[in-house]
Every structure is written in C-alpha cells, then in structure tokens.
Motif scaffolding. Sequence first.
Motif, PDB file in Angstrom:
ATOM      1  N   ALA B 358       0.841  -1.205   0.000  1.00  0.00           N
ATOM      2  CA  ALA B 358       0.000   0.000   0.000  1.00  0.00           C
ATOM      3  C   ALA B 358       0.878   1.257   0.000  1.00  0.00           C
ATOM      4  O   ALA B 358       0.615   2.214  -0.742  1.00  0.00           O
ATOM      5  N   ALA B 359       1.930   1.225   0.805  1.00  0.00           N
ATOM      6  CA  ALA B 359       2.802   2.400   0.920  1.00  0.00           C
ATOM      7  C   ALA B 359       3.467   2.695  -0.426  1.00  0.00           C
ATOM      8  O   ALA B 359       3.657   3.852  -0.806  1.00  0.00           O
ATOM      9  N   HIS B 360       3.780   1.648  -1.157  1.00  0.00           N
ATOM     10  CA  HIS B 360       4.412   1.809  -2.464  1.00  0.00           C
ATOM     11  C   HIS B 360       3.521   2.655  -3.392  1.00  0.00           C
ATOM     12  O   HIS B 360       4.013   3.513  -4.120  1.00  0.00           O
ATOM     13  N   LEU B 445     -14.500  -5.101  -0.927  1.00  0.00           N
ATOM     14  CA  LEU B 445     -13.256  -5.787  -0.594  1.00  0.00           C
ATOM     15  C   LEU B 445     -12.263  -5.657  -1.751  1.00  0.00           C
ATOM     16  O   LEU B 445     -12.617  -5.886  -2.907  1.00  0.00           O
ATOM     17  N   VAL B 446     -11.053  -5.308  -1.392  1.00  0.00           N
ATOM     18  CA  VAL B 446      -9.987  -5.145  -2.386  1.00  0.00           C
ATOM     19  C   VAL B 446      -8.634  -5.492  -1.760  1.00  0.00           C
ATOM     20  O   VAL B 446      -8.533  -5.691  -0.555  1.00  0.00           O
ATOM     21  N   SER B 447      -7.602  -5.514  -2.582  1.00  0.00           N
ATOM     22  CA  SER B 447      -6.240  -5.736  -2.084  1.00  0.00           C
ATOM     23  C   SER B 447      -5.705  -4.428  -1.492  1.00  0.00           C
ATOM     24  O   SER B 447      -6.261  -3.358  -1.746  1.00  0.00           O
ATOM     25  N   PRO B 448      -4.613  -4.508  -0.723  1.00  0.00           N
ATOM     26  CA  PRO B 448      -4.046  -3.279  -0.145  1.00  0.00           C
ATOM     27  C   PRO B 448      -3.650  -2.244  -1.204  1.00  0.00           C
ATOM     28  O   PRO B 448      -3.888  -1.049  -1.018  1.00  0.00           O
ATOM     29  N   SER B 449      -3.078  -2.675  -2.320  1.00  0.00           N
ATOM     30  CA  SER B 449      -2.672  -1.670  -3.308  1.00  0.00           C
ATOM     31  C   SER B 449      -3.896  -1.032  -3.959  1.00  0.00           C
ATOM     32  O   SER B 449      -3.898   0.169  -4.255  1.00  0.00           O
ATOM     33  N   MET B 450      -4.935  -1.811  -4.156  1.00  0.00           N
ATOM     34  CA  MET B 450      -6.165  -1.256  -4.739  1.00  0.00           C
ATOM     35  C   MET B 450      -6.834  -0.279  -3.763  1.00  0.00           C
ATOM     36  O   MET B 450      -7.405   0.739  -4.174  1.00  0.00           O
ATOM     37  N   ALA B 451      -6.768  -0.597  -2.462  1.00  0.00           N
ATOM     38  CA  ALA B 451      -7.336   0.313  -1.454  1.00  0.00           C
ATOM     39  C   ALA B 451      -6.542   1.616  -1.444  1.00  0.00           C
ATOM     40  O   ALA B 451      -7.111   2.711  -1.386  1.00  0.00           O
ATOM     41  N   ALA B 452      -5.224   1.479  -1.512  1.00  0.00           N
ATOM     42  CA  ALA B 452      -4.366   2.674  -1.505  1.00  0.00           C
ATOM     43  C   ALA B 452      -4.654   3.525  -2.741  1.00  0.00           C
ATOM     44  O   ALA B 452      -4.791   4.749  -2.649  1.00  0.00           O
ATOM     45  N   ILE B 463      -5.097  -0.779 -10.713  1.00  0.00           N
ATOM     46  CA  ILE B 463      -3.727  -0.628 -10.229  1.00  0.00           C
ATOM     47  C   ILE B 463      -2.706  -0.830 -11.356  1.00  0.00           C
ATOM     48  O   ILE B 463      -1.628  -0.257 -11.349  1.00  0.00           O
ATOM     49  N   ARG B 464      -3.094  -1.571 -12.363  1.00  0.00           N
ATOM     50  CA  ARG B 464      -2.151  -1.851 -13.450  1.00  0.00           C
ATOM     51  C   ARG B 464      -1.897  -0.625 -14.324  1.00  0.00           C
ATOM     52  O   ARG B 464      -0.925  -0.582 -15.061  1.00  0.00           O
ATOM     53  N   THR B 465      -2.802   0.356 -14.245  1.00  0.00           N
ATOM     54  CA  THR B 465      -2.616   1.536 -15.084  1.00  0.00           C
ATOM     55  C   THR B 465      -1.745   2.594 -14.390  1.00  0.00           C
ATOM     56  O   THR B 465      -1.412   3.615 -14.976  1.00  0.00           O
ATOM     57  N   LEU B 466      -1.395   2.348 -13.129  1.00  0.00           N
ATOM     58  CA  LEU B 466      -0.542   3.307 -12.407  1.00  0.00           C
ATOM     59  C   LEU B 466       0.906   2.858 -12.522  1.00  0.00           C
ATOM     60  O   LEU B 466       1.202   1.704 -12.745  1.00  0.00           O
TER      61      LEU B 466
END
Lengths: 211, 467
Positions: B358-360, B445-452, B463-466
């Motif tokens: 998420a921090a990433h 519900l989502v993954s940590p990177s998707m929540a971030a 997330i793949r477009t970032l």
Amino acid sequence: MKPFITHTGIVAPLDRANVDTDAIIPKQFLKLIKKTGFGPHLFDEWRYLDHGEPGMDLTRRKKNPDFVLNLPQYEKASILIARENFGCGSSREHAPWAIEDYGFKVILAPSFADIFFSNCFKNGLLPIVMPSQIIDDIFAAIKLNTPYTLTIDLENQHVILPSQEKINFEVDAFRKHCLINGLDDIGLTMQHSECIKQFEKNYYEINSWLL
Amino acid sequence: MQPKTLYEKLFDSHVVREEAGTYLIYIDRHLVHEVTSPQAFDGLKMNHRPVWRSKSILAVPDHNVPTTDRSFGISDPISKIQVETLDDNCKHFGITQFAMNDIRQGIVHVIGPEQGSTLPGMTIVCGDSHTSTHGAFGALAIGIGTSEVEHVLATQCLILKKFKTMKVSVDGKLNKGITAKDIALTLIGRIGTAGGTGYAIELSGESIRSLSMEGRMTLCNMAIEAGARAGMIAADDVTISYIENKPFSPKGEELEKAKVYWKTLHSDQDARFDKTIVLNGHDILPQVTWGTSPEMVVNIDGMTPDPKKENDPSKRKSIEDALSYMGLESNFPINKINVDKIFIGSCTNSRIEDLREAAHVLKGKKIAKNIKLALVVPGSGLVKLQAENEGLDKIFIEAGFEWRSPGCSMCLAMNADRLSPGERCASTSNRNFEGRQGQGGRTHLVSPSMAAAASVYGHFVDIRTLN
Ligand code: SF4
C-alpha cells in the motif's frame, strides 16, 4: 443439555437465503461473557427499527412490524424454516445460543454452513437438511394455513407434516445419540483420557520439537 | 503405500481414536482471543475441569482493543470486561498471553505465525473462522465454536469427521500488481461462498508457489469465505525460511529434525482429490466486490451486474437486494464508484508486506478530497514497529492516513472504528456482509494496493494503469 426426543411446535418462515451469523446476532452482542441472554437480540437488526446495544431496555425499543418473528401468529414458534446456506459467516457460537435462547428447537433449511451446523448440535438445537422442493412446499403451506405445526421425531428421523405424512431426514448417528441422551462432548471424550495420554507419549517421541 | 493428500497426511498423523467415522483429533496449537473464550473458560470452572495442556495455548486480545491511544484503557465498559476476563482466565489457568499493552499484541492470526507458534504439520484451532490462515504453513488449521474451544481446553482434542478434499491449482504466472487477495476473490467469484462447503482446500500451482508467506496467509485466510473449513498450502523452502529464528520456533538440532519432516508435507504425486479446480494465474485481474457477499465480485474493468439478466428468481432477488443495500445502479462501471473511507488492515491484509504494498502506491501522494477517513491498522505491535523502522508510517501519514495500533478494528467494528450508515469503504478485510463494518455501512473488498489507489483517486482505479 436437555435430552431431545420429539418436538412439536409452530413453524416460523424466514424466507431468506444466506442468513449469516451477523444477521442472527449482531456483533455488538458478542461482548457478553455468559452463554445465556442472547435470545432477545436474535436477528436484532431485522427485528427492531432502532440500533440495538447490549443492556438496552427492550420494552422501549420499536419493533419492525413486518419482520416475521414480530407477527403475532409466530410468537410461540419453536421451529424455524429458512432458505439455503443458513448460518454462513463467522464461527461465532453466539448464533446458535441466540436461536436456542429465543426458544427455537429445530431449524429446517435446504443447506447450512458447516460450522454453524455443528455448533447447533452442541447446544441442543437440531438443524435438519431437507430437499429444496420440500422446503418450498412447507413455505407454501405456511402461507395457506397458520399456525402451521410440525412434529420432529428424532428417534425415528421423521418430520411429521400436519397431514401426518412422514418425511425422513438424515442425521449423524453420533450426534443423534448425544442429542437424545443430552450428553455433552467433553464428558464423552474424557472417557478416553488414557487413550489421549498414550497418543501424546508416542507423538512427542517422534515430534520432539513440539515439546 | 497409498498416495495421500496433504490434508490426509495432517489428519492421519493426529488421530487419537476413531469410532464410526468420527475421529478424536489431537490438537498441537490452540490460539485464544477474548470474544469466543469467556464462555469456554466459564464452562471449565463450572465443571471443575483443568486445562489439559496450557503450553499449547497462546492468548491475545484483538477484537475489542482500541486502535487509538491505549494509555486511557478501554472506554466501552463491556469490551473492557471481555479483555479483563481474558487476562483473569490466562492467569488462573497459567496460559501465555500477550496482553493489550504488550508490543507483541496483535490480531491472533497475525501473531501466531509471527511468533513461530504456527508450524508446519500442526493441527491448529482457534475460536474464529479465519483460523484457516495458518494452513498457509502446511498445517491443518480449523476455526471452531466456543463449545469446541472448551472441549480442546479440557481434552486437547477435537471431534472431527473427515472433510472432502479439493485441489485448487493456480497455474502460470501472475501479472504485475496482482496479489493473493485477487486470487482469493477470483476463486470465490468462481466457486461461490458455498463452493467449498465440506471441503479442505489445498492451493497449489506456480502462482501459489511464487507467493510470499504473507500472500499465502491472505489466501488461506479467505478460503473460509469460499465455505471451506480449512485452506492449506504445502510447506516448502519459503515456509521454512519464514519460520527460522522466530521466538517459539524450534532451534538447532530440533529444527534440523523438524525440517526433514516438514519437507514431506505436500500432497503425493498421485494423491486423489474429490474435486479439482484449475485457474490460470495470467487471467486474474484486480478484483473489487460490488455486493454484500464475497462472491459478488468483478474485475476492476467490469460493471455491477444487471439483475434483469439473471433467470433464477432467488438469485435475481439477491442481486437486487445487494445493489440496493450498496446504493449502486446496475451496469455501473466499478472504476466510477466513489468511496468515503479506506481501511487497510484485518487478519487478511495487515502484515508487513501488505503495508509495503500500500505504501508503495501512496509514496508522495495524498488522499483525495472526498475521503473522510483513511485508516491503516497494522496486524501486530511488531508489524507496526517494523513498518516504522522502514519509514512506512511516514508515507501513510503524509498521504493523509491515520496510523493506528493493532487490532481487528474496522474489519468488524467491535471497537470504535466503524462506518456510518450509507458510507462506502474500500477495505482490505474479508467480509462485505450487511452491517459488517457498521450498521448501514457499504464495504468493497480489495487488495491493499487497490485500497491505496482508491484513496488517492477517491474512486476505484485499475492498479495496473498506475506506475
Ligand atoms: S481481523 Fe476481522 S476476520 Fe480477522 S480475526 Fe479480526 S475480526 Fe475476525
């Protein structure tokens, strides 16, 4: 545990699938530390119009007039019928405690969630799996004539309809034995404590890192 | 010798006795928390029964603890009583406990592995359905009810029947940005929340092998949401190197001896499963749930469903009910859904790797204006410390997140962290049931990177477009 041999009672129809344990007993009531007293909060969010918290004065709460258990004809119901996957969600045993404490003895559904299913037996509740067709028929019959009464004969594994027609149901032999005799699991297992000690002796010899 | 599945190996090695298909299974590790244990301890006391093997138990309060400053204690009197009752019971029965102010305190399913209390080959129980998490170590880990907690306390055994076996093979490689959470949600979307009922699921295949222990725990954690009693993954070198040097794990000669055994903890080549499901890792996309059950899930580039297209009347009704509860139109694009709150935490996604992930995404960014609250709740005091040592806390705080103390928090809203009616949350937890995160609250519900990512854009994004 009180022995369960036969039971006759009014059936309350809860026409929903996937009734989860959060709906059966909302989490704010899990904070209590005793096994009793959950009945008044069974289906709390559906049963009352306001938000429930432990220790509230129940007489002052506004009931949801449309919820099935609030209808006068089901006031004395002791058998619950619902749709598939009843009791899904968390493993909280507060769910069967609440159902039992409310006064239900039997739940009929086409299917149950595993943990909930086994928790029922441990608390003197009998969950019965019936084919969807029969469940549909009972729902339909209840619409036509309430109060609708069923008799459950655990000994012979029969659900007896008002027409006296008997429908067989399956129940695990061990669970049936415990329910009929009102036996608790711990007492039963303790009869084998020598066996457990013997197992431990061999087990820790092989798996010494677990000692 | 007959080839065996991992489940059969674990089960068979713990059989104390059998009678007509009902087994008495010996339990190696018993994890205890404050919610499902008081009635069990109460039962022991009432019947003057001792605890069989207090050494097998590790206790920790997690569900009720506040995630804000704890120096004032717990303000809710009932939560307080539960936590204190656990303290008293642990003292009374001589049980190891990481109490609320211990740095090692955290969510029970995070601290077991973190302390090396969770080991391959073990049978592990806890009065909590997400106990399946520990299956990630090649262990048989089962969530149990309070009567069973009492039974295990008194006898060290659990009464069990054999489960059926299901193999889920996730073949091939995962795409960049795809996490264990996406695999879990994809699987649940495929087989449904009752698809695993009666089964012990073993997860295998190249995509699974490539996961870290944190990812494997996320996946086994969610096995229960597919209806399974247990999820498990064979032990391998990744497992063993995670375990080494943990406080409670074996050391020296004992470790070497254990390793020899642990390496046998996989399904034999020709072992038979009652059911096999194959997913292609390459096909898995970021997942977002749109409804009130984890199976109500779609790809990020998808839309909410159209109930009119569903022929089965009871399914149609549940789609309509879910859309109405969630305040969503049918055929609405997922990446246009705005959110109000963000929750990164829970026993599904609160480990160090989740926080790093998420921090990433958040580094150098700020949360969107429409986000009312963004919470990070690390899974344990030690995860929190580790994250602070890596400077992750600063990234979160600078982005506008609140950096909290460990506990279950907004996963089930038993403490003060919760959604208000109608609020919409991107959550890394495991359940999106009605009212789970607070009455009337709406959970995706989502993954940590998707929540971030959702916190930065104010709505779901791929997330793949970032970058
Ligand atoms: S984090 Fe959520 S799912 Fe996990 S143990 Fe706590 S309440 Fe249960």
